[in-house]
Design a protein around this motif. Structure first.
Motif, short mmCIF file in Angstrom:
data_model
loop_
_atom_site.label_atom_id
_atom_site.label_comp_id
_atom_site.label_asym_id
_atom_site.label_seq_id
_atom_site.Cartn_x
_atom_site.Cartn_y
_atom_site.Cartn_z
N ASN A 47 0.83 -1.21 0.00
CA ASN A 47 0.00 0.00 0.00
C ASN A 47 0.86 1.26 0.00
O ASN A 47 0.56 2.25 0.67
N SER A 48 1.96 1.21 -0.76
CA SER A 48 2.85 2.37 -0.84
C SER A 48 3.57 2.35 -2.19
O SER A 48 3.55 1.35 -2.91
N TYR A 49 4.20 3.49 -2.48
CA TYR A 49 4.94 3.60 -3.74
C TYR A 49 6.34 3.01 -3.59
O TYR A 49 6.96 3.07 -2.53
N LYS A 50 6.83 2.45 -4.70
CA LYS A 50 8.11 1.77 -4.71
C LYS A 50 8.93 2.27 -5.90
O LYS A 50 8.39 2.39 -7.02
N ASN A 51 10.20 2.56 -5.69
CA ASN A 51 11.06 3.01 -6.78
C ASN A 51 11.30 1.88 -7.77
O ASN A 51 11.51 0.73 -7.39
N ILE A 52 11.29 2.23 -9.05
CA ILE A 52 11.54 1.22 -10.07
C ILE A 52 13.03 0.86 -10.13
O ILE A 52 13.40 -0.19 -10.63
N THR A 53 13.88 1.74 -9.60
CA THR A 53 15.32 1.47 -9.56
C THR A 53 15.89 2.03 -8.27
O THR A 53 15.35 2.97 -7.68
N SER A 54 16.99 1.46 -7.83
CA SER A 54 17.65 1.96 -6.62
C SER A 54 18.44 3.23 -6.90
O SER A 54 18.85 3.93 -5.97
N ASN A 55 18.67 3.54 -8.17
CA ASN A 55 19.37 4.78 -8.52
C ASN A 55 18.51 5.98 -8.20
O ASN A 55 17.28 5.89 -8.09
N SER A 56 19.14 7.14 -8.09
CA SER A 56 18.38 8.36 -7.79
C SER A 56 17.51 8.78 -8.97
O SER A 56 16.51 9.46 -8.80
#
Length: 858
Positions: free
Chosen positions: A414-423
């Motif tokens: 139930n939260s947003y997740k980065n598609i990559t660990s890069n900035s």
């Protein structure tokens, strides 16, 4: 907005996405599509979309069926006039013929719905439908209104006008018998009434909790001369429109777009040649304010009509002027500025709320396209089921120098997740992130087309959820919110950061060795599906028959019991069978013996239904089947009909057994002839040319074979010789238009467009003692009961004296037609032409039609 998203999001997240993606469901056909790859625009197409932002006008084209629309006019309005343009088709074309397959009725409507959507993707329009069911050809609007329920369809037209809010409505047909079809005539009569009612709050007031009143300015008829020759009509209040101009940003004219669009109607055989010239169309005013030079005279199509629009138009002119084909991303920050302004003034412009929402969707897409932003969500499987897990992968890339970060909503946390660990995402690099979703039973249903979810009536599809009325198809069932954050680095000022959220529909994509990458919708199936091997089982005697029933698993490790419920007088063995299937999509076949009643009659037709009880269920539940429609020109379609089949114990005698069949368009008759004891050989181009025909007692030529099978041009003499030597040749209906063999009769006759559309129309036996009405089955008036959709079509209107007319019929208040069944002796054999609709009646198990058709073969 997908209902599931409403349930799972926290109020804060849901509100944010709702504001950003306003009216997504109403505009989903333009912002997301079932089973199609995300569209990527060229630099010139991006410029065209920028130009469209300047124009705030709406036009609605209105007719009765798929393929009725003037695609050239739609292309002109959408791409030259830059208007929001829609096509409202009253029906989905369910009653039409099928030139590419055997699908009829609702399956035909599903194909034609998708053909319309493909057409709109080409010509730039949007697509809408009412709930009206195309029940077949109708000769007048009165009949159409009686079968549909006029008020129901009128309510839908009013609703769609109130929702789409067109400045101008254009009808394809005149509001009288010149329209040539009762549905055509009805479409304009409904438009005339709806034009007045849409702005009246006392008309259909129950709609006003979902839409608000709207008064269009003008209603036109897209006038035409006979055969659509585009000669100036003999009418007053007519405006001429040059609709064929070349569009350099698309590299083609409106007429070229129109041909490409119309050619999507492949099931109707409407491949269209491209017109590289110009064309003038004529629009005759039917209602509203007179116009002198242009159909939009005195209608403000600019941002001036929007309260507090301020400098939006100036900003758009600046964007257009400074647009760089090599660096389209340079306009993105300015597009965000326009977007913010529109969001601020949206609450002050309730009359133009839908139009401004559409502009926001256009801007969002322009931002995405200008960045070269690719966001795609793909499942690892093409179908799933409730109470099962879907694994998917988000893909993203962009082609801009900006610092871009992408997050997607993880429904598990139930939260947003980065598609990559890069900035941020590097320009040109593809990023992937795997995830999964568990489909809880109380949150999801099958991906059945919404208009097929409830019991289908002859005249009207039942749609309880009124917010779905008008939609061409279901919105994608699973959509992943993806949030992009863009940082614009500026040496003169502080860095500017903007955010935007898109919905990425989860689809399934794959490749074929002989084809390009293919997208298809992600299906949500029942946990278990049951398919009978035939939709109709015919019994010509009291002998039991063994039938096959396939049980298909929608997920792995399913256990349960299958039960068949047979009608009174019939018997099935065994009553139930247990099943256990370990793998998803695996099928297991089960055999049952069906014992028909001993006594045959024309009233022994009834449904056999399948029921399923899964391992943890208390009771048996009605089972669903699965039917897929797969043609290259449309996305794959899947429906889940009730798992049932028709049983019919016929009072039937047959004599000749060895027959041949030359299939035409959408022909299912051979499989049913096999059920009643015939040995049927299908003759194609090769076998017809090589084989001796004398071994066949009869040869049947399927519907429209002389319109579609080019090899028949070379086989006429062989077929004629076959009849001369003693064979029986039965030719089913053909159309005079695009006839490949002009004189296919054994003696001359001419085809007309005459038909008998009322399936209950009386039948007169012109020669009651003729052998066709007596051998081997005695035909009575009872044999003409319970026919479906129509009596017949494309009857002969003139014929040589050698022919004998056997039957006559007519629609109410029309002259008698005798050209529906003609017989002629030739040499030792017999030739039969019939326009009676056996291609509909026999698959539907109509007893009398089957008995009569057997007589034709004798």
């Amino acid at each position: 907005m997908n209902i599931f998203l409403q349930k799972i999001f926290s109020p804060k997240i849901f509100f944010f996405i709702f504001i950003v993606l306003i009216s997504f469901q109403k505009n989903f056909a333009q912002s997301a599509s079932q089973g199609l790859a995300p569209k990527q625009l060229s630099a010139s197409e991006i410029l065209l979309e920028i130009k469209k932002l300047h124009t705030l006008g709406t036009a609605l084209y209105l007719a009765a069926h798929p393929d009725d629309e003037n695609t050239a006019m739609i292309a002109y309005l959408a791409n030259e006039r830059h208007l929001r343009t829609g096509y409202l088709s009253l029906t989905r074309g369910d009653g039409g013929q099928n030139l590419i397959g055997a699908e009829q009725r609702e399956l035909m409507g599903l194909i034609r719905t998708q053909e319309l959507l493909q057409a709109r993707r080409i010509d730039g329009g949007e697509q809408f439908f009412t709930r009206a069911n195309d029940f077949g050809f109708s000769k007048n609007a009165k009949e159409s209104f009686e079968i549909w329920g006029k008020n129901n369809v009128l309510s839908d037209v009013v609703r769609i006008i109130r929702q789409f809010r067109p400045d101008v409505i254009i009808c394809r047909f005149p509001p009288d018998r010149r329209a040539g079809h009762g549905h055509h005539e009805a479409s304009t009569l409904l438009a005339l009434e709806a034009f007045e009612m849409a702005g009246d709050k006392t008309k259909f007031p129950e709609q006003l909790s979902e839409v608000s009143v709207w008064q269009p300015t003008r209603l036109f008829w897209n006038a035409y001369s006979p055969n659509f020759q585009n000669a100036p009509p003999d009418t007053t209040n007519t405006i001429s429109v040059e609709i064929g101009k070349y569009n350099p940003l698309l590299g083609k004219s409106n007429l070229i777009l129109a041909a490409e669009s119309r050619s999507m109607h492949k099931s109707q055989g409407f491949g269209t040649a491209k017109n590289h010239g110009l064309r003038t169309d004529f629009l005759t005013l039917l209602k509203g304010k007179p116009a002198k030079k242009d159909i939009f005279d005195d209608i403000d199509l600019t941002w001036n009509k929007i309260k507090n629009a301020g400098n939006i138009d100036v900003l758009l002119e600046k964007i257009e002027k400074n647009y760089d084909f090599n660096k389209p991303y340079l306009i993105v920050s300015q597009l965000f500025e326009v977007r913010k302004h529109i969001m601020q003034i949206l609450p002050q412009n309730t009359d133009y709320k839908n139009l401004l929402e559409k502009k926001i969707i256009q801007i969002d897409n322009l931002i995405k396209q200008s960045l070269g932003l690719w966001i795609d969500a793909n499942a690892n499987i093409p179908n799933t089921s409730v109470q099962d897990t879907v694994k998917y992968e988000i893909e993203a890339s962009h082609q801009s120098p900006y610092k871009i970060n992408i997050q997607y909503f993880d429904m598990n946390t139930n939260s947003y997740k980065n598609i990559t660990s890069n900035s941020s995402l590097e320009m040109g690099k593809l990023y992937k992130s795997p995830n999964f979703i568990f489909l809880q039973k109380n949150r999801f249903s099958t991906s059945q087309p919404y208009w097929l979810n409830e019991k289908i009536e002859k005249g009207l599809f039942q749609v309880s959820n009124t917010q779905k009325i008008g939609l061409p198809e279901n919105p994608p069932f699973l959509q992943i919110p993806t949030q992009i954050t863009i940082t614009f680095e500026d040496n003169k000022t502080e860095n500017l950061t903007e955010s935007l959220t898109f919905l990425a529909p989860i689809t399934y994509k794959y490749t074929k060795a002989e084809d390009e990458e293919i997208y298809r919708p992600l299906e949500i199936t029942p946990e278990v599906m049951v398919n009978f091997s035939e939709k109709t089982f015919l019994f010509a005697s009291e002998q039991e028959e063994t039938i096959e029933v396939a049980v298909r698993a929608g997920k792995k490790d399913v256990k349960g019991t299958l039960k068949l419920d047979v009608p009174q007088g019939w018997r099935v063995e065994p009553l139930t069978q247990n099943f256990e299937i370990g793998q998803k999509d695996q099928e297991k076949d089960f055999t049952f013996k069906i014992f028909p009643p001993k006594n045959a009659s024309n009233n022994n037709k009834a449904k056999m239904k399948a029921f399923i009880k899964l391992e943890n269920d208390k009771d048996f539940q009605p089972a669903k089947g699965i039917t897929r429609i797969d043609y290259r020109h449309i996305p794959l379609q899947t429906i889940f009909p009730n798992a049932e089949t028709l049983l019919n114990r016929l009072d039937l005698k047959t004599t000749k057994k060895n027959i041949a069949y030359i299939a035409g368009a959408g022909d299912e008759i051979p499989r049913y002839l096999t059920q009643i004891g015939y040995e049927v050989t299908l003759l194609d181009k090769n076998t017809l040319a090589k084989e001796s025909l004398d071994k066949y007692a009869s040869i049947v030529i399927g519907v429209r074979a002389y319109n579609t099978e080019e090899h028949l041009v070379n086989e006429q003499e062989k077929l004629k010789k076959y009849v001369e030597n003693g064979g029986t040749l039965v030719v089913q209906y053909q159309t005079a238009q695009r006839l490949l063999v002009k004189n296919f009769g054994i003696y001359p006759f001419t085809l007309s467009r005459e038909r008998v559309t009322v399936e209950e129309a009386p039948i007169k036996m012109l020669l009651p003692e003729h052998e066709i009405l007596n051998t081997p089955n005695k035909i009575t008036q009872d044999d003409f009961a319970d026919w479906v959709q129509e009596r017949g079509l494309y009857f002969a209107d003139t014929w040589a004296k050698e022919y004998t007319a056997i039957l006559a019929s007519n629609d109410p208040n029309e002259p008698e037609l005798q050209g529906g069944l003609l017989v002629a002796n030739y040499g030792k054999g017999k030739f039969v032409y019939t326009g009676y609709a056996f291609f509909r009646q026999i698959p539907a198990g109509v007893s009398g039609a089957i008995r009569l058709f057997v007589n034709l073969l004798d």
